[in-house]
Design a protein around this motif. Structure first.
Motif, short mmCIF file in Angstrom:
data_model
loop_
_atom_site.label_atom_id
_atom_site.label_comp_id
_atom_site.label_asym_id
_atom_site.label_seq_id
_atom_site.Cartn_x
_atom_site.Cartn_y
_atom_site.Cartn_z
N GLY A 113 0.80 -1.22 0.00
CA GLY A 113 0.00 0.00 0.00
C GLY A 113 0.83 1.26 0.00
N LEU B 71 0.63 4.18 -2.90
CA LEU B 71 0.33 5.59 -2.62
C LEU B 71 1.41 6.49 -3.20
N ARG C 199 -2.64 11.01 1.52
CA ARG C 199 -2.88 10.30 2.78
C ARG C 199 -3.76 9.09 2.50
N ARG C 200 -3.55 8.04 3.27
CA ARG C 200 -4.41 6.86 3.17
C ARG C 200 -4.40 6.11 4.50
N GLN D 59 -5.02 2.72 6.50
CA GLN D 59 -5.08 1.29 6.21
C GLN D 59 -4.92 0.49 7.49
N GLU E 180 -1.98 5.63 9.33
CA GLU E 180 -2.14 6.50 8.17
C GLU E 180 -0.83 6.55 7.43
#
Length: 230
Positions: free
Chosen positions: A14, A18, A191-192, A194, A221
């Motif tokens: 991930g 990103l 930003r993500r 998970q 994050e």
């Protein structure tokens, strides 16, 4: 992008995805000089090469360098690989050695990409060997981040861009503060949130004991930080 990845080479996950999204939004001129710090399987380096960049990929793991080189060859993309610590001209076994970071042709880089180790680990110092070198980063997760913040400004050409991904557990605000102190115009551009993977889940009780997360939290994050040299 499907990549060959033998056991022991950090897989694109991930955080890589990103950073790839942020890279896709970055305007790049053909022939731009790019450095991928900690290339792993070469996912970021190959994406930059597809955009017409002249890419140098650096990694502490010789297996990772061989993997990135082979993935580039299979796609007929040019890629220069160098064994090193943070830059292609710093010996891997002497991380504090002074150097004048530069591209192989004597200039500096228009783009520096990095998905560095940032996972807090219960032992001081980097992992001595094995795959954990790709993620373990000392008790606060900043072992490599702090060094990169100190050294990245001289790597960049005027107007050059740094794109770096890290976890909220390793204090992105410290990265932003240090990069600004080094003279870079700095912002968080992606930003993500998970859920924890297996490694983070296994360490969650230790994260709780040390105050890195609140009890019961099992998410992090991911952030991409962009710095531009004036």
């Amino acid at each position: 992008m499907l990549l060959l990845r033998p056991p022991g080479v950090y897989p694109a996950q991930g955080d890589t995805a990103l950073l790839l999204e942020a890279l896709g939004r970055e305007p790049l001129r053909p022939g731009a000089r790019c450095l991928d710090v900690g290339t792993g399987s070469g996912a970021l380096a190959l994406a930059a090469a597809r955009r017409g960049c002249r890419v140098t990929a650096v990694d502490l793991s010789r297996l990772s360098l061989a993997t990135a080189w082979l993935n580039a060859r299979l796609r007929r993309l040019p890629l220069r690989v160098r064994h090193g610590d943070l830059t292609p001209d710093t010996p891997a076994d002497v991380p504090s050695a002074p150097s004048t970071p530069s591209t192989p042709d004597g200039g500096r880089y228009d783009l520096v990409l990095s998905n560095p180790p940032y996972v807090p680990a219960p032992h001081p110092g980097p992992a001595p060997r094995g795959p954990a070198r790709a993620w373990d980063a000392g008790p606060d997760g900043r072992l490599l981040l702090d060094r990169l913040c100190r050294r990245v400004a001289p790597l960049l050409a005027p107007g050059g861009v740094l794109l770096l991904v890290q976890s909220s557990l390793a204090r992105p605000e410290a990265t932003v503060r240090q990069l600004r102190a080094a003279g870079l115009r700095t912002s968080v551009v992606a930003r993500r949130l998970q859920g924890f993977g297996p490694l983070m889940t296994a360490r969650a009780p230790w994260f709780e004991r040390t105050g890195l997360i609140e009890p019961g939290v099992r998410t992090e994050e991911l952030v991409v930080i962009r710095g531009v040299r004036a």
